[in-house]
Design a protein around this motif. Structure first.
Motif, mmCIF file in Angstrom:
data_model
loop_
_atom_site.group_PDB
_atom_site.id
_atom_site.type_symbol
_atom_site.label_atom_id
_atom_site.label_comp_id
_atom_site.label_asym_id
_atom_site.label_seq_id
_atom_site.Cartn_x
_atom_site.Cartn_y
_atom_site.Cartn_z
ATOM 1 N N SER A 94 8.020 -12.042 -39.525
ATOM 2 C CA SER A 94 7.747 -13.296 -40.635
ATOM 3 C C SER A 94 8.856 -14.448 -40.484
ATOM 4 O O SER A 94 9.799 -14.148 -39.842
ATOM 5 N N TYR A 95 8.396 -15.558 -40.609
ATOM 6 C CA TYR A 95 9.003 -16.730 -40.528
ATOM 7 C C TYR A 95 8.548 -17.697 -41.512
ATOM 8 O O TYR A 95 7.478 -18.209 -41.818
ATOM 9 N N GLY A 96 9.419 -18.078 -42.404
ATOM 10 C CA GLY A 96 8.945 -18.702 -43.795
ATOM 11 C C GLY A 96 8.281 -18.032 -44.598
ATOM 12 O O GLY A 96 8.238 -16.911 -44.839
ATOM 13 N N THR A 97 7.038 -18.811 -44.753
ATOM 14 C CA THR A 97 5.995 -18.161 -45.438
ATOM 15 C C THR A 97 5.010 -17.299 -44.625
ATOM 16 O O THR A 97 4.049 -16.610 -45.072
ATOM 17 N N GLN A 98 5.154 -17.540 -43.381
ATOM 18 C CA GLN A 98 4.141 -16.916 -42.460
ATOM 19 C C GLN A 98 4.566 -15.471 -42.121
ATOM 20 O O GLN A 98 5.757 -15.212 -42.010
ATOM 21 N N ARG A 99 3.609 -14.331 -41.921
ATOM 22 C CA ARG A 99 3.884 -13.073 -41.858
ATOM 23 C C ARG A 99 2.693 -12.538 -41.085
ATOM 24 O O ARG A 99 1.423 -12.832 -41.205
ATOM 25 N N TRP A 100 2.883 -12.030 -39.865
ATOM 26 C CA TRP A 100 1.945 -11.308 -39.095
ATOM 27 C C TRP A 100 2.485 -10.028 -38.511
ATOM 28 O O TRP A 100 3.576 -9.697 -38.428
ATOM 29 N N ALA A 101 1.410 -9.056 -38.154
ATOM 30 C CA ALA A 101 1.703 -7.647 -37.688
ATOM 31 C C ALA A 101 1.919 -7.588 -36.113
ATOM 32 O O ALA A 101 1.273 -8.369 -35.337
ATOM 33 N N LEU A 102 2.702 -6.913 -35.545
ATOM 34 C CA LEU A 102 2.820 -6.525 -34.088
ATOM 35 C C LEU A 102 2.326 -4.858 -34.115
ATOM 36 O O LEU A 102 2.214 -4.168 -35.200
ATOM 37 N N ARG A 103 1.605 -4.843 -33.058
ATOM 38 C CA ARG A 103 1.168 -3.611 -32.811
ATOM 39 C C ARG A 103 1.890 -2.753 -31.453
ATOM 40 O O ARG A 103 2.274 -3.556 -30.577
ATOM 41 N N CYS A 104 1.525 -1.069 -31.373
ATOM 42 C CA CYS A 104 1.711 -0.824 -30.371
ATOM 43 C C CYS A 104 1.128 -0.824 -28.974
ATOM 44 O O CYS A 104 1.729 -1.025 -27.799
ATOM 45 N N ARG A 521 15.489 -16.733 -35.840
ATOM 46 C CA ARG A 521 14.826 -17.130 -37.116
ATOM 47 C C ARG A 521 13.913 -16.135 -37.706
ATOM 48 O O ARG A 521 13.526 -16.401 -38.913
ATOM 49 N N LEU A 522 13.327 -15.229 -36.910
ATOM 50 C CA LEU A 522 12.300 -14.618 -37.157
ATOM 51 C C LEU A 522 12.839 -13.125 -38.115
ATOM 52 O O LEU A 522 13.964 -12.449 -37.751
ATOM 53 N N SER A 523 12.181 -12.593 -39.146
ATOM 54 C CA SER A 523 12.739 -11.424 -39.945
ATOM 55 C C SER A 523 11.641 -10.507 -39.288
ATOM 56 O O SER A 523 10.314 -10.428 -39.234
ATOM 57 N N THR A 524 12.272 -9.205 -39.362
ATOM 58 C CA THR A 524 11.322 -7.973 -39.099
ATOM 59 C C THR A 524 11.416 -7.020 -40.312
ATOM 60 O O THR A 524 12.394 -6.731 -40.767
ATOM 61 N N CYS A 525 10.238 -6.361 -40.375
ATOM 62 C CA CYS A 525 9.907 -5.441 -41.472
ATOM 63 C C CYS A 525 9.221 -4.355 -40.939
ATOM 64 O O CYS A 525 8.640 -4.133 -39.961
ATOM 65 N N PRO A 526 9.345 -2.960 -41.686
ATOM 66 C CA PRO A 526 8.703 -1.909 -41.166
ATOM 67 C C PRO A 526 7.218 -2.017 -41.030
ATOM 68 O O PRO A 526 6.538 -2.820 -41.915
ATOM 69 N N PRO A 527 6.516 -1.099 -40.163
ATOM 70 C CA PRO A 527 5.009 -1.550 -40.131
ATOM 71 C C PRO A 527 4.216 -0.908 -41.324
ATOM 72 O O PRO A 527 3.202 -1.639 -41.718
ATOM 73 N N TYR A 528 4.612 0.120 -42.005
ATOM 74 C CA TYR A 528 4.150 0.947 -43.180
ATOM 75 C C TYR A 528 5.179 1.005 -44.238
ATOM 76 O O TYR A 528 6.394 1.360 -43.775
ATOM 77 N N GLU A 529 4.844 1.036 -45.513
ATOM 78 C CA GLU A 529 5.485 1.436 -46.577
ATOM 79 C C GLU A 529 5.874 2.938 -46.333
ATOM 80 O O GLU A 529 4.655 3.497 -46.043
ATOM 81 N N VAL A 530 6.986 3.501 -46.544
ATOM 82 C CA VAL A 530 7.235 4.872 -46.425
ATOM 83 C C VAL A 530 6.280 5.495 -47.660
ATOM 84 O O VAL A 530 6.518 5.403 -48.726
#
Length: 532
Positions: A94-104, A521-530
């Protein structure tokens, strides 16, 4: 030259980037029509998959050496791991209000045109049928429930099929006519990602090369107009057999069983508006594949295992931490031993992922521009992945090249020219600094005569490039550095460097490896909720 060969070659030439002008593209991005990154079949029964990858103990170094663990049984839990570590999400950024997924599985522009499917007999906790994998939710959508006993009888014991398709619009939205190339690269990355994840579960993978495109489309339900309506079409790419490589499922029997199947779901529309790229339609038609004979596996070459990487990581960790570098620091050197070990993993071994997925001989070689490898002279090198291609490469490239054997005896690496090629690498990579700031950059040079004779093999050449790229991604992570695929390069500038004068050899993909400079500037979050 027949009509299909001419159309294939015309697309290849028209889709080249050149110093004088880039391939036709949209010019600017219409954010109102940005495609949804997730294909969903509304109304299809959904099966949530467990997040079980952390239970996998397989080390990455074991896979690269061909030391597969005992095969797990095929059930919902093991298939969940297969998809989680190949086509699943690896993180949210995420960056600001934007959020996007990364994949394997990596993708050009993180646009992800590739869709994955599971075709399976009745298994523990899973009915036989056709399923679409929804990476956003780590779930399977049941597209077809098959009760016909001929369906399960068509599968050899202990095995499943993974289907791959592409939605070209996802890439064309940003890249225009060159997008078709990137869809093929991404298909190759997925083939490799599935092969690695399957091997971590003790399974072998093999591309069902004989399958016709029409059969793949029928098996995956891609030709069902009533299920797609105005939704963007999916192009059939490939089927991967996960199981005993000496056996293959009976596709004709499966198609007969599907005649009585109950289909579920309607595809979501990804964009409210579209731009037509007739060249993409043309290359689809030109490379359409009819049924062919399965290739005969060549005798496997005995090769020593590569040296252990710097980091002894689990496969699950390395699959999920893989990233595409955006910038390199321009100073980091890797050791010669690390470089040679990386290259050793690019040589085909038919019992080792990702090369166990391919039965055809290697047709793509690596032209390396070495910048910062300790105790190795900077310059232009060639990794000849198929020894039989060496005479033709020598005939086709500049006569003044040295072809001086370099590195360990088992590594088919040759020094062509000692020279500082950083400025050249930057120029070829569309003036991007990442080409010069890397430890090394490379162009993937394909024996193009195969495609000139059989245009459908044009796709397979790109797939082989994507497989090479996936191996480089994981090797870079294991070495403590990072890699990135370069789809934007000046094709004919690379050919001019090598001395290519005709279409016998063509550059189809570029790659760089170095020390990444992360964007803080980018934030990283887990791919799936536990899950509880």
């Amino acid at each position: 030259m027949d009509r299909l060969e001419h159309a294939m070659l015309e697309y290849h030439e028209r889709s080249k980037h050149r110093v004088s002008g880039y391939a036709p593209g949209p010019g600017n991005l219409d954010w109102a029509t940005q495609p949804d990154p997730f294909r969903v079949f509304h109304g299809a029964p959904r099966i949530g998959l467990p997040l079980a990858a952390d239970s996998l103990t397989t080390r990455y170094n074991e896979l690269r050496c061909g030391a597969l663990p005992p095969a797990r049984r095929f059930d919902l839990s093991s298939l969940a791991i297969l998809f989680e570590l190949s086509l699943g999400l690896s993180a949210w950024k995420s960056y600001g209000t934007q959020r996007w997924a990364l994949r394997c599985n990596p993708s050009s522009g993180n646009l992800h045109p590739t869709e994955g499917y599971l075709l399976c007999p009745t298994l523990p906790s899973l009915s036989g049928g056709v399923y679409h994998y929804l990476s956003r939710d780590h779930s399977l959508e049941c597209r077809a429930a098959v009760d016909d006993e001929r369906w399960s009888e068509a599968f050899p014991p202990s095995g499943v099929l993974v289907g791959i398709s592409s939605i070209p619009w996802r890439e064309a939205w940003k890249y225009g006519m060159r997008a078709w190339r990137y869809c093929q690269h991404d298909c190759g990355h997925v083939i490799a990602a599935v092969s690695y994840a399957a091997a971590a579960l003790g399974w072998q993978t093999r591309l069902v090369e004989a399958a016709a495109d029409d059969a793949v489309a029928d098996l995956l339900g891609l030709n069902r107009g009533e299920d797609f309506g105005k939704a963007e079409a999916e192009a059939p790419d490939a089927l991967l057999w996960i199981g005993n490589p000496e056996l293959q499922p009976d596709l004709e029997r499966m198609l007969i069983a599907l005649d009585s199947a109950q289909w579920h779901g309607r595809a979501n529309q990804l964009s409210p508006g579209h731009v037509k790229w007739p060249d993409i339609d043309s290359i689809h038609r030109a490379t359409h594949k009819a049924r062919t004979r399965e290739p005969t596996l060549p005798n496997p070459e005995e090769r020593p295992s590569p040296a252990a990487p710097a980091l002894d990581l689990s496969f699950a960790r390395i699959a999920r931490q893989r990233r595409s570098a955006v910038n390199f620091d321009g100073t980091t050197c890797i050791t010669k031993a690390v470089f040679f070990s990386m290259l050793a993993c690019l040589s085909p071994r038919h019992d080792t992922p990702p090369w166990n997925a391919l039965a055809s001989p290697a047709a793509v070689h690596a032209a390396l521009m070495v910048h910062r490898v300790g105790d190795l002279e900077p310059g232009l090198y060639m990794l000849v992945r198929n020894p039989g291609a060496l005479p033709d490469l020598k005939r086709s490239l500049r006569p003044e090249w040295l072809w001086q054997k370099t590195g360990p005896d088992h590594l088919p690496l040759y020094l062509l020219l000692p020279y500082d090629l950083r400025a050249t690498a930057k120029l070829i990579c569309c003036h991007q600094d990442i080409g010069a700031d890397s430890c090394f950059a490379l162009g993937m040079i394909a024996g193009f005569g195969i495609a000139l004779k059989q245009p459908w093999r044009y796709r397979h050449l790109f797939w082989e490039c994507g497989i090479l790229g996936q191996a480089l991604y994981l090797e870079a992570e294991a070495a403590g550095v990072r890699a990135t695929g370069i789809g934007c390069f000046f094709d004919d500038e690379m050919h001019a460097l090598l001395g290519v004068k005709d279409h016998s050899w063509q550059s189809l993909y570029h790659f760089t490896v170095g020390r990444a400079v992360d964007d803080q500037r980018l934030s990283t979050c887990p791919p799936y909720e536990v899950q509880p």
